[in-house]
Scaffold this motif. Structure first.
Motif, PDB file in Angstrom:
ATOM      1  N   MET A   1       0.848  -1.186   0.000  1.00  0.00           N
ATOM      2  CA  MET A   1       0.000   0.000   0.000  1.00  0.00           C
ATOM      3  C   MET A   1       0.886   1.240   0.000  1.00  0.00           C
ATOM      4  O   MET A   1       2.006   1.222   0.458  1.00  0.00           O
ATOM      5  CB  MET A   1      -0.867  -0.044   1.263  1.00  0.00           C
ATOM      6  N   PHE A   2       0.339   2.319  -0.501  1.00  0.00           N
ATOM      7  CA  PHE A   2       1.087   3.574  -0.609  1.00  0.00           C
ATOM      8  C   PHE A   2       1.081   4.317   0.723  1.00  0.00           C
ATOM      9  O   PHE A   2       0.046   4.469   1.341  1.00  0.00           O
ATOM     10  CB  PHE A   2       0.452   4.443  -1.698  1.00  0.00           C
ATOM     11  N   HIS A   3       2.240   4.769   1.142  1.00  0.00           N
ATOM     12  CA  HIS A   3       2.339   5.561   2.374  1.00  0.00           C
ATOM     13  C   HIS A   3       2.971   6.897   2.042  1.00  0.00           C
ATOM     14  O   HIS A   3       3.835   6.991   1.194  1.00  0.00           O
ATOM     15  CB  HIS A   3       3.205   4.834   3.415  1.00  0.00           C
ATOM     16  N   SER A   4       2.548   7.909   2.749  1.00  0.00           N
ATOM     17  CA  SER A   4       3.128   9.229   2.573  1.00  0.00           C
ATOM     18  C   SER A   4       4.609   9.186   2.944  1.00  0.00           C
ATOM     19  O   SER A   4       4.996   8.530   3.897  1.00  0.00           O
ATOM     20  CB  SER A   4       2.392  10.240   3.451  1.00  0.00           C
ATOM     21  N   ILE A   5       5.404   9.882   2.159  1.00  0.00           N
ATOM     22  CA  ILE A   5       6.842   9.903   2.372  1.00  0.00           C
ATOM     23  C   ILE A   5       7.251  11.329   2.728  1.00  0.00           C
ATOM     24  O   ILE A   5       6.694  12.283   2.192  1.00  0.00           O
ATOM     25  CB  ILE A   5       7.573   9.429   1.091  1.00  0.00           C
ATOM     26  N   HIS A   6       8.213  11.451   3.617  1.00  0.00           N
ATOM     27  CA  HIS A   6       8.742  12.774   3.928  1.00  0.00           C
ATOM     28  C   HIS A   6       9.817  13.105   2.895  1.00  0.00           C
ATOM     29  O   HIS A   6      10.769  12.361   2.729  1.00  0.00           O
ATOM     30  CB  HIS A   6       9.319  12.809   5.347  1.00  0.00           C
ATOM     31  N   TYR A   7       9.635  14.216   2.227  1.00  0.00           N
ATOM     32  CA  TYR A   7      10.572  14.642   1.193  1.00  0.00           C
ATOM     33  C   TYR A   7      11.603  15.546   1.857  1.00  0.00           C
ATOM     34  O   TYR A   7      11.294  16.677   2.201  1.00  0.00           O
ATOM     35  CB  TYR A   7       9.816  15.379   0.086  1.00  0.00           C
ATOM     36  N   THR A   8      12.806  15.022   2.039  1.00  0.00           N
ATOM     37  CA  THR A   8      13.812  15.746   2.810  1.00  0.00           C
ATOM     38  C   THR A   8      15.047  16.111   1.987  1.00  0.00           C
ATOM     39  O   THR A   8      15.978  16.699   2.513  1.00  0.00           O
ATOM     40  CB  THR A   8      14.263  14.911   4.020  1.00  0.00           C
ATOM     41  N   GLY A   9      15.048  15.763   0.704  1.00  0.00           N
ATOM     42  CA  GLY A   9      16.217  16.061  -0.126  1.00  0.00           C
ATOM     43  C   GLY A   9      16.121  17.438  -0.750  1.00  0.00           C
ATOM     44  O   GLY A   9      15.298  18.272  -0.361  1.00  0.00           O
ATOM     45  N   THR A  10      16.982  17.670  -1.751  1.00  0.00           N
ATOM     46  CA  THR A  10      16.892  18.904  -2.529  1.00  0.00           C
ATOM     47  C   THR A  10      15.598  18.846  -3.335  1.00  0.00           C
ATOM     48  O   THR A  10      14.973  17.776  -3.460  1.00  0.00           O
ATOM     49  CB  THR A  10      18.079  19.021  -3.507  1.00  0.00           C
ATOM     50  N   ARG A  11      15.196  19.950  -3.908  1.00  0.00           N
ATOM     51  CA  ARG A  11      13.981  19.935  -4.748  1.00  0.00           C
ATOM     52  C   ARG A  11      14.129  18.908  -5.868  1.00  0.00           C
ATOM     53  O   ARG A  11      13.188  18.179  -6.162  1.00  0.00           O
ATOM     54  CB  ARG A  11      13.724  21.317  -5.332  1.00  0.00           C
ATOM     55  N   GLU A  12      15.311  18.869  -6.481  1.00  0.00           N
ATOM     56  CA  GLU A  12      15.545  17.925  -7.578  1.00  0.00           C
ATOM     57  C   GLU A  12      15.428  16.479  -7.093  1.00  0.00           C
ATOM     58  O   GLU A  12      14.776  15.658  -7.741  1.00  0.00           O
ATOM     59  CB  GLU A  12      16.923  18.159  -8.214  1.00  0.00           C
ATOM     60  N   GLU A  13      16.032  16.172  -5.945  1.00  0.00           N
ATOM     61  CA  GLU A  13      15.954  14.810  -5.387  1.00  0.00           C
ATOM     62  C   GLU A  13      14.515  14.458  -5.034  1.00  0.00           C
ATOM     63  O   GLU A  13      14.066  13.328  -5.266  1.00  0.00           O
ATOM     64  CB  GLU A  13      16.834  14.693  -4.141  1.00  0.00           C
ATOM     65  N   ASN A  14      13.777  15.404  -4.489  1.00  0.00           N
ATOM     66  CA  ASN A  14      12.382  15.161  -4.132  1.00  0.00           C
ATOM     67  C   ASN A  14      11.538  14.892  -5.375  1.00  0.00           C
ATOM     68  O   ASN A  14      10.681  14.003  -5.371  1.00  0.00           O
ATOM     69  CB  ASN A  14      11.812  16.338  -3.339  1.00  0.00           C
ATOM     70  N   TYR A  15      11.780  15.651  -6.441  1.00  0.00           N
ATOM     71  CA  TYR A  15      11.061  15.405  -7.695  1.00  0.00           C
ATOM     72  C   TYR A  15      11.409  14.022  -8.254  1.00  0.00           C
ATOM     73  O   TYR A  15      10.523  13.308  -8.733  1.00  0.00           O
ATOM     74  CB  TYR A  15      11.367  16.485  -8.731  1.00  0.00           C
ATOM     75  N   GLU A  16      12.697  13.647  -8.194  1.00  0.00           N
ATOM     76  CA  GLU A  16      13.089  12.309  -8.670  1.00  0.00           C
ATOM     77  C   GLU A  16      12.344  11.231  -7.889  1.00  0.00           C
ATOM     78  O   GLU A  16      11.884  10.233  -8.445  1.00  0.00           O
ATOM     79  CB  GLU A  16      14.606  12.105  -8.551  1.00  0.00           C
ATOM     80  N   LEU A  17      12.199  11.443  -6.577  1.00  0.00           N
ATOM     81  CA  LEU A  17      11.500  10.487  -5.720  1.00  0.00           C
ATOM     82  C   LEU A  17      10.017  10.399  -6.096  1.00  0.00           C
ATOM     83  O   LEU A  17       9.455   9.299  -6.195  1.00  0.00           O
ATOM     84  CB  LEU A  17      11.661  10.878  -4.247  1.00  0.00           C
ATOM     85  N   VAL A  18       9.389  11.540  -6.339  1.00  0.00           N
ATOM     86  CA  VAL A  18       7.964  11.528  -6.676  1.00  0.00           C
ATOM     87  C   VAL A  18       7.738  10.871  -8.043  1.00  0.00           C
ATOM     88  O   VAL A  18       6.741  10.184  -8.253  1.00  0.00           O
ATOM     89  CB  VAL A  18       7.340  12.938  -6.562  1.00  0.00           C
ATOM     90  N   ILE A  19       8.691  11.016  -8.954  1.00  0.00           N
ATOM     91  CA  ILE A  19       8.595  10.340 -10.256  1.00  0.00           C
ATOM     92  C   ILE A  19       8.723   8.822 -10.074  1.00  0.00           C
ATOM     93  O   ILE A  19       7.985   8.055 -10.702  1.00  0.00           O
ATOM     94  CB  ILE A  19       9.639  10.915 -11.249  1.00  0.00           C
ATOM     95  N   LYS A  20       9.600   8.385  -9.186  1.00  0.00           N
ATOM     96  CA  LYS A  20       9.706   6.952  -8.868  1.00  0.00           C
ATOM     97  C   LYS A  20       8.400   6.438  -8.242  1.00  0.00           C
ATOM     98  O   LYS A  20       7.951   5.323  -8.530  1.00  0.00           O
ATOM     99  CB  LYS A  20      10.881   6.687  -7.929  1.00  0.00           C
ATOM    100  N   GLN A  21       7.794   7.248  -7.377  1.00  0.00           N
ATOM    101  CA  GLN A  21       6.515   6.860  -6.774  1.00  0.00           C
ATOM    102  C   GLN A  21       5.443   6.719  -7.858  1.00  0.00           C
ATOM    103  O   GLN A  21       4.639   5.792  -7.826  1.00  0.00           O
ATOM    104  CB  GLN A  21       6.069   7.910  -5.743  1.00  0.00           C
TER     105      GLN A  21
END
Length: 159
Positions: A1-21
């Protein structure tokens, strides 16, 4: 199941993470509405200082409201009208720091001050747009544009 993630990196790293999600959410799912709904929800919980995020789908020479998060919105927007219709017609992202200075802006929500619209292109044709509004002027920049275009590319590739 999907869980909310805390985005703690740079904006670029956070965007990369959201694209992986996004990739994980849409992997193996062929239904357009389901994938757009999850993509809108994902961006809604990821982005701060926004008041609307969602999709309009191309139907002839109009954009028709699709899955979104936010207040009720304009249902139909002709190509060439407003920020969404202009981005669709030009097949190019529209990054608008102040919607009140955009000729022909369609105010679905009076609280919106800035907007970014990314066209969804499949085989060179516009199949829809990703539309994000903010109650703040100058909310979106080139980093947002770069990564939201990547986000849309991943989404369109799954369709």
């Amino acid at each position: 199941m999907f869980h909310s993630i805390h985005y703690t990196g740079t904006r670029e790293e956070n965007y990369e993470l959201v694209i992986k999600q996004l990739e994980a959410l849409i992997s193996g799912e062929p239904n357009l509405i389901a994938n757009l709904a999850n993509a809108a929800a994902l961006l809604h919980q990821f982005l701060d200082n926004i008041n609307w995020v969602g999709f309009y789908l191309a139907e002839g020479e109009e954009l028709v409201l699709g899955p979104f998060q936010g207040l009720p919105a304009c249902v139909r927007i002709p190509f060439g009208k407003g920020v969404c219709g202009t981005a669709a017609q030009n097949k190019r992202t529209a990054l608008v720091p102040d919607v009140h200075l955009f000729p022909g802006h369609i105010a679905c929500d009076a609280a919106s001050q800035s907007e970014i619209v990314v066209p969804m292109l499949k085989d060179g044709n516009v199949i829809g747009v990703l539309d994000i509004d903010s109650p703040n002027k100058n909310r979106f920049d080139e980093i947002d544009q770069q990564y939201l275009e990547k986000f849309v590319d991943v989404l369109v590739a799954s369709l």
